[in-house]
Design a protein around this motif. Structure first.
Motif, PDB file in Angstrom:
ATOM      1  N   GLN A 280       0.830  -1.198   0.000  1.00 20.28           N
ATOM      2  CA  GLN A 280       0.000   0.000   0.000  1.00 20.28           C
ATOM      3  C   GLN A 280       0.865   1.248   0.000  1.00 20.28           C
ATOM      4  O   GLN A 280       0.573   2.231  -0.686  1.00 20.28           O
ATOM      5  CB  GLN A 280      -0.921  -0.054   1.220  1.00 20.28           C
ATOM      6  CG  GLN A 280      -1.770   1.153   1.436  1.00 20.28           C
ATOM      7  CD  GLN A 280      -2.720   1.382   0.297  1.00 20.28           C
ATOM      8  OE1 GLN A 280      -3.134   0.445  -0.357  1.00 20.28           O
ATOM      9  NE2 GLN A 280      -3.036   2.630   0.051  1.00 20.28           N
ATOM     10  N   TYR A 283       2.110   1.938  -3.437  1.00 19.68           N
ATOM     11  CA  TYR A 283       1.076   2.517  -4.303  1.00 19.68           C
ATOM     12  C   TYR A 283       0.807   3.960  -3.962  1.00 19.68           C
ATOM     13  O   TYR A 283       0.651   4.815  -4.835  1.00 19.68           O
ATOM     14  CB  TYR A 283      -0.223   1.706  -4.216  1.00 19.68           C
ATOM     15  CG  TYR A 283      -0.157   0.551  -5.135  1.00 19.68           C
ATOM     16  CD1 TYR A 283      -0.374   0.725  -6.497  1.00 19.68           C
ATOM     17  CD2 TYR A 283       0.186  -0.702  -4.693  1.00 19.68           C
ATOM     18  CE1 TYR A 283      -0.263  -0.320  -7.367  1.00 19.68           C
ATOM     19  CE2 TYR A 283       0.302  -1.753  -5.548  1.00 19.68           C
ATOM     20  CZ  TYR A 283       0.072  -1.561  -6.888  1.00 19.68           C
ATOM     21  OH  TYR A 283       0.200  -2.590  -7.756  1.00 19.68           O
ATOM     22  N   HIS A 287       1.101   7.185  -6.405  1.00 18.49           N
ATOM     23  CA  HIS A 287      -0.002   8.126  -6.632  1.00 18.49           C
ATOM     24  C   HIS A 287       0.420   9.553  -6.321  1.00 18.49           C
ATOM     25  O   HIS A 287       0.112  10.480  -7.056  1.00 18.49           O
ATOM     26  CB  HIS A 287      -1.196   7.735  -5.752  1.00 18.49           C
ATOM     27  CG  HIS A 287      -1.920   6.551  -6.277  1.00 18.49           C
ATOM     28  ND1 HIS A 287      -2.893   5.893  -5.572  1.00 18.49           N
ATOM     29  CD2 HIS A 287      -1.811   5.892  -7.439  1.00 18.49           C
ATOM     30  CE1 HIS A 287      -3.344   4.897  -6.286  1.00 18.49           C
ATOM     31  NE2 HIS A 287      -2.703   4.867  -7.416  1.00 18.49           N
ATOM     32  N   ASP A 520      -8.696  -1.864  -1.950  1.00 17.42           N
ATOM     33  CA  ASP A 520      -8.650  -1.653  -3.391  1.00 17.42           C
ATOM     34  C   ASP A 520      -9.767  -0.716  -3.833  1.00 17.42           C
ATOM     35  O   ASP A 520      -9.567   0.160  -4.681  1.00 17.42           O
ATOM     36  CB  ASP A 520      -8.807  -3.013  -4.070  1.00 17.42           C
ATOM     37  CG  ASP A 520      -8.339  -2.954  -5.496  1.00 17.42           C
ATOM     38  OD1 ASP A 520      -7.302  -2.331  -5.731  1.00 17.42           O
ATOM     39  OD2 ASP A 520      -9.020  -3.520  -6.367  1.00 17.42           O
ATOM     40  N   ASN A 523      -8.843   2.762  -2.917  1.00 15.58           N
ATOM     41  CA  ASN A 523      -7.754   3.247  -3.776  1.00 15.58           C
ATOM     42  C   ASN A 523      -8.228   3.602  -5.162  1.00 15.58           C
ATOM     43  O   ASN A 523      -7.752   4.550  -5.769  1.00 15.58           O
ATOM     44  CB  ASN A 523      -6.683   2.169  -3.896  1.00 15.58           C
ATOM     45  CG  ASN A 523      -5.691   2.263  -2.786  1.00 15.58           C
ATOM     46  OD1 ASN A 523      -5.548   3.312  -2.181  1.00 15.58           O
ATOM     47  ND2 ASN A 523      -5.013   1.187  -2.504  1.00 15.58           N
ATOM     48  N   SER A 524      -9.173   2.818  -5.695  1.00 18.47           N
ATOM     49  CA  SER A 524      -9.452   2.963  -7.112  1.00 18.47           C
ATOM     50  C   SER A 524     -10.751   3.697  -7.395  1.00 18.47           C
ATOM     51  O   SER A 524     -11.028   4.003  -8.538  1.00 18.47           O
ATOM     52  CB  SER A 524      -9.529   1.592  -7.766  1.00 18.47           C
ATOM     53  OG  SER A 524     -10.663   0.915  -7.304  1.00 18.47           O
ATOM     54  N   THR A 579      -5.331  -0.090 -10.218  1.00 19.78           N
ATOM     55  CA  THR A 579      -4.536  -0.523  -9.073  1.00 19.78           C
ATOM     56  C   THR A 579      -4.118  -1.957  -9.304  1.00 19.78           C
ATOM     57  O   THR A 579      -4.462  -2.558 -10.306  1.00 19.78           O
ATOM     58  CB  THR A 579      -5.347  -0.463  -7.777  1.00 19.78           C
ATOM     59  OG1 THR A 579      -6.553  -1.156  -7.989  1.00 19.78           O
ATOM     60  CG2 THR A 579      -5.607   0.943  -7.357  1.00 19.78           C
TER      61      THR A 579
END
Lengths: 612, 181
Positions: A280, A283, A287, A520, A523-524, A579
């Protein structure tokens, strides 16, 4: 052909003047963008247009005249008609409006090749005495009237399509679901479509709309305009502050990535690829790098992506802070720690009882007693080790939780990832049992299958990757058959242990999978695009829809073009931040086959971290 | 300039076709289906409630009854909002395009507009539906790269499936407009 005139709604009540707009190439349609009001000097209009043409890259031209009769402006009509000689064009539109009537009157004067046609004398042609009077403006008028090709009377070969200039300018047209691959196709889509051309023409002529009604220029125009420019000091400050903040952020991120690459040695990399918190973190870094890059976003898709990431980052952090404010009140952390150890103890005790039950005669099955005892003791010893490990840890758990809980200020996703990791660590014994059971079971299955081939006088040829027949000796056959029998009779006991531990493991995996799915999702999820769709539906358009406005016989057809907003499902499809996919890669059948054969399954990702 | 004509759909139920001539090259066809009948609503509601009452009688759990009320309400809402289509409209505008819209009983409308440059033709097609062969009107779309090829077919009047005589009427006036442009 039918002539289509896209007419902005805001010019409906404009005073008389010239129509400024754009003829769509290859199409029989014109987009009216603005109206220049009467007291103007033609030279200035020409200069202004050429300046705008340079700025906006749109072939702006004077389309024709617009007359809105008012008191005391009787001579206006004929004056505007004469203007067509000053602004030479292929076609000259003469729109006029009468007070108290809904529709417009439209007359098209064609002047190429000496033909002066009048393509539809749509007005209330009865009282329109100047229908034949417009020949005087053009020296080449060879008899006007309805003498040209279209014989179908004055049924109106002109369509007026009214549009809301502001909405069309701001909206982003998405291609139909045929090209639903990637947002990049938005821009690169087929530009030949007429509506797309209209939309792009309106969007590109933004410099035209910059003047508002307080601007005092040489020309008076009517088009969509803002209610004067407004400025908020906070917004301006934020704009100015954003550049140094972005630079600082980029620098910090580059420092961080450098630090990561330095420490990225083999064991660290292995552990960090297994811990979902580290994944995480990587990611989030990626981002933030996208958001803080000092380059301006090119195109709609990239800016939407940035905005989506930015908004979901903020929502994530806000949720995380909310969680922290809840968690660090009223001593909740210590209470949590105090319940965590008994829960782990309880799970271990339940497992012990389960093993005791399996070592007896589970559900009335009679197992191989010796193997059963050996396996049971082995697992019991393991649990014993586990319990002592937990008890060793228990004084520090509260402290660990306190520090680990702080990472929730990075976002709710981090808190969830940490939870997933904690679950993975606390159920490590279940994972171990599963691996032991699976290995044992797998060994037996493979042994049985190869001995079964021996039993039938065949063997697996490794070189040719196939089963060949083979003649065995008597001794080989004897030993093989004996081993086959032993394995076959011991199989149920192993299979039982394997089954029970696989079920336990699947429960843990299911729980972790749910956590990963929610991470997820956060995040997405394209939060910004969804908000835009909810509050400004016209910004994201799927297409257009038309409504018939007025239908009077003999008048041109008036349509209203409205924007058809994108559906919520398509918004999600277009703007989902890509993601990592934590979805199971195996199909259900493949998963069942793996479970049956005894291969290790990692339905989500490689879970179960190694701890020493 | 509108006239309501009575036709039947493929099941023999009555539907209405309204043609509106906005101009010589702009026509609007509306196929409307009768509204949700009270009888149907009553029958479904009563059957759900009877079943719920029987279950309640056997289990003596009041949650069943409130559950039944909830199920009927939500079911009705979903039916009205997502399933029941009141009218389907085909607006054909010469040289501009074709707009297909269907309005649900709750007032929701879903609209698609197809540009004329993408349309190859409008035809009546036949297809096998359950155990019979039915006719339907459809728009043939061009392949963007190759104008002779067909990329997809958009069926019209999908929820109210009118019979051939109704389709022929719509087809003829559509072809008139298509031939003009």
């Amino acid at each position: 052909m039918v002539l289509k005139i896209f007419f902005p709604q805001c010019c409906n009540m404009a005073a008389s003047g010239l129509l400024i707009g754009h003829w769509l190439p290859g199409q029989d349609s014109a987009v009216v963008l603005a109206v220049v009001h009467y007291p103007f000097i033609p030279g200035q209009v020409k200069r202004y247009l050429s300046q705008l043409r340079n700025e906006s890259q749109v072939e702006l031209a004077v389309l024709g005249s617009w007359s809105m009769p008012k008191d005391g402006q009787e001579g206006m009509e004929s004056f505007l008609r004469d203007l067509s000689t000053i602004f030479p064009q292929g076609r000259w539109l003469q729109l006029s409006r009468e007070m108290g009537k809904k529709g417009f009157t439209c007359r098209v004067v064609q002047r190429d090749g000496g033909l002066l046609g009048e393509e539809g004398e749509n007005g209330d042609g009865d009282g329109d005495g100047d229908g034949d009077g417009d020949g005087d403006g053009d020296g080449d008028g060879d008899g006007d009237g309805d003498g040209d090709g279209d014989g179908d009377g004055d049924g109106g070969r002109v369509i007026f399509i009214h549009y809301d200039q502001r909405k069309v300018m701001l909206c982003q047209l998405h291609p139909p679901e045929g090209g639903a691959r990637g947002v990049g196709a938005v821009i690169g889509g087929e530009e030949s479509s007429e509506l797309r051309l209209v939309f792009s023409a309106v969007a590109q002529s933004q410099p035209l709309f910059f003047t508002d009604k307080y601007d005092d220029g040489p020309l008076k125009l009517t088009h969509w305009q803002s209610e004067g420019r407004e400025g908020s000091i906070i917004v301006e400050l934020a704009k100015h502050a954003s550049v140094p903040v972005c630079l600082l952020l980029t620098w910090l991120l580059s420092l961080w990535t450098w630090l990561c690459s330095v420490t990225n040695l083999q064991p660290v990399r292995f552990v960090s690829s297994k811990l979902s918190t580290c994944v995480q973190l990587s990611y989030r870094t990626e981002h933030l790098q996208i958001v803080s890059s000092p380059k301006t976003a090119l195109g709609h898709s990239e800016s939407m992506r940035k905005a989506n990431i930015f908004v979901s980052f903020f929502v994530d952090v806000a949720l995380g802070l909310l969680l922290i404010s809840w968690l660090y009140q009223e001593n909740r952390i210590s209470r949590l720690a105090n319940t965590l150890v008994p829960v782990a103890d309880h799970v271990a005790k339940e497992l012990q009882e389960l093993l005791q039950w399996l070592m007896g005669a589970p559900a009335g099955f009679k197992m191989n007693r010796a193997l059963d005892q050996v396996l049971g003791r082995f697992f019991l010893y393991h649990i014993h080790l586990w319990i002592s490990y937990i008890h060793l840890m228990s004084p520090f758990i509260e402290r660990i939780l306190w520090y680990v809980g702080l990472c929730a200020c990075l976002g709710l996703t981090f808190a969830l990832s940490v939870l997933s990791d904690i679950v993975a660590l606390l159920t490590f014994h279940i994972y171990c049992f599963y691996v032991y059971g699976a290995r044992l079971y797998c060994l037996k299955i493979y042994g049985l299958s190869s001995l079964w081939r021996l039993f039938r006088g065949k063997k697996w040829n490794v070189l040719r990757q196939r089963v060949d027949s083979c003649s065995y000796d008597m001794d080989q056959l004897f030993i093989g058959t004996l081993l086959f029998t032993v394995l076959l009779f011991l199989l149920p006991t192993t299979a039982l242990y394997y089954l029970v531990f696989t079920l336990l493991r699947l429960v843990v995996v299911l729980f972790q999978g749910l956590i990963h799915l929610s991470v997820d999702f956060i995040n997405s999820f394209p939060l910004f695009a969804m908000g835009l769709r909810l509050c400004r539906p016209y910004r994201l358009a799927e297409g257009v829809k038309f409504r018939v406005l007025c239908e009077e016989p003999g008048k041109p057809l008036h349509l209203m073009m409205e924007i058809n907003p994108l559906g919520y499902g398509s918004v999600l499809q277009w703007y989902r931040t890509p993601t990592y996919s934590c979805y199971p890669k195996d199909s259900w059948a493949a998963l069942c086959k793996k479970l049956f054969v005894g291969e290790l399954v990692y339905p989500w990702r490689h879970k179960g971290t190694k701890i020493d | 300039m509108s006239d309501d004509e009575e036709f039947t759909d493929i099941n023999g139920k009555v539907i209405f076709l309204a043609c509106q001539n906005h101009s010589s090259f702009c026509r609007e066809f509306t196929v409307s289906v009768p509204k949700v009948s009270l009888r149907h609503v009553m029958v479904y509601t009563c059957s759900v409630w009877l079943v719920a009452y029987v279950v309640f009688f056997l289990t003596e759990n009041t949650a069943v009854l409130s559950g039944a009320i909830f199920v009927t309400l939500v079911g009705m809402l979903l039916h009205v909002h997502f399933v029941k289509i009141d009218h389907e409209t085909l607006l054909i505008i010469g040289s501009l395009g074709v707009q297909v819209s269907s309005s649900y009983a709750s007032g929701r409308e879903s609209t698609t507009f197809i540009e004329m440059s993408k349309i190859k033709d409008i035809v009546i097609n036949e297809s096998i539906y359950m155990q019979r062969v039915i006719y339907y009107l459809c728009i043939l779309l061009k392949e963007p790269t190759d104008p002779d090829a067909l990329s997809s077919v958009v069926p019209l009047f999908q929820s109210s499936k009118p019979r051939l005589n109704c389709l022929v009427k719509v087809y003829k006036s559509c072809q008139e407009i298509l031939a003009q442009c």
